[in-house]
Design a protein around this motif. Sequence first.
Motif, short mmCIF file in Angstrom:
data_model
loop_
_atom_site.label_atom_id
_atom_site.label_comp_id
_atom_site.label_asym_id
_atom_site.label_seq_id
_atom_site.Cartn_x
_atom_site.Cartn_y
_atom_site.Cartn_z
N THR A 1 0.83 -1.19 0.00
CA THR A 1 0.00 0.00 0.00
C THR A 1 0.87 1.25 0.00
O THR A 1 0.46 2.31 0.46
N ASP B 1 -7.88 2.89 -0.89
CA ASP B 1 -8.39 1.67 -0.27
C ASP B 1 -9.89 1.57 -0.50
O ASP B 1 -10.60 2.58 -0.54
N TYR B 2 -10.37 0.34 -0.62
CA TYR B 2 -11.81 0.08 -0.69
C TYR B 2 -12.27 -0.23 0.72
O TYR B 2 -11.83 -1.21 1.33
N SER C 1 -9.13 -3.83 1.37
CA SER C 1 -7.97 -3.74 0.48
C SER C 1 -6.69 -4.24 1.13
O SER C 1 -5.60 -3.85 0.74
N ASN D 1 -6.76 -7.68 -5.19
CA ASN D 1 -7.73 -6.73 -4.66
C ASN D 1 -8.41 -5.92 -5.74
O ASN D 1 -7.78 -5.48 -6.70
N MET D 2 -9.72 -5.74 -5.57
CA MET D 2 -10.58 -4.93 -6.44
C MET D 2 -10.83 -5.58 -7.80
O MET D 2 -11.44 -4.96 -8.67
#
Length: 243
Positions: free
Chosen positions: A18, A95-96, A138, A204-205
């Motif tokens: 991240t 971030d989600y 996330s 992720n996502m």
Amino acid sequence: MGIPSLAVRSRSAEKKGTHAGRAKTLSNIIKSVFGYAILFIFILVMLGAFDIDIMPLIAGAGVIGLAVAFGAQGLVSDIVTGFFLLLEKQIDVEDYVTIAGLDGIVEEVGLRTTRIRGFDGTLHFIPNRDIMSVSNHSRGNMEAFIDIGISFNDNINEAMAVLQTATKKLYEEDENIVEEPYVLGVTSFDEYDMKIRILTYTTNMNQWAVERKLRQVCKEALDEAGIHIPLPQQIYTDHKANG
């Protein structure tokens, strides 16, 4: 093949990291603090330019600050909560997350508010004091699963084999799938069909895109094998004609 293990699920949790989102988060905070500091200095300079003695103002800042504190408890709570959000690295930009009952992508974490962009495009401004809990989606691989219906007349083992082969091929071609899809088996019986569930994990996502691809390859593989997804059918009878 067994059901995916926790160790395998988290193997790419730190793969992309991240760092980019964290850098944007800290950058926004620094800009915010710097902006407030510049504004404060500008006010002092302007007061000095008009020959206003600022020393009594500074001396009285403590009394004023005490008075303001009683009327600005919410603001203090916003700042304290925002500080701990950053200190504990609970969320970063991009971030989600689910915050205050809202889902979306973090656009900014500020000293007073956090901005969340909903999936419908709505921009939500959430006071930090309203953030009682954070669900960050996330920080690891995401689960993707689909249910495929087949006729009660079809062979379950054959259908599962066809689906396993098709999804394995997709896994080898799609880098967003971090774990080979696993055909769990029949999970329910509906009025017209029986559901076979397929489970996998994605970066992720990308879980929604992978689910769409899974549905497509499974439908194509079943059609090629002569196994059709049943549809509800209705038969209408003309009583007058029969009479």
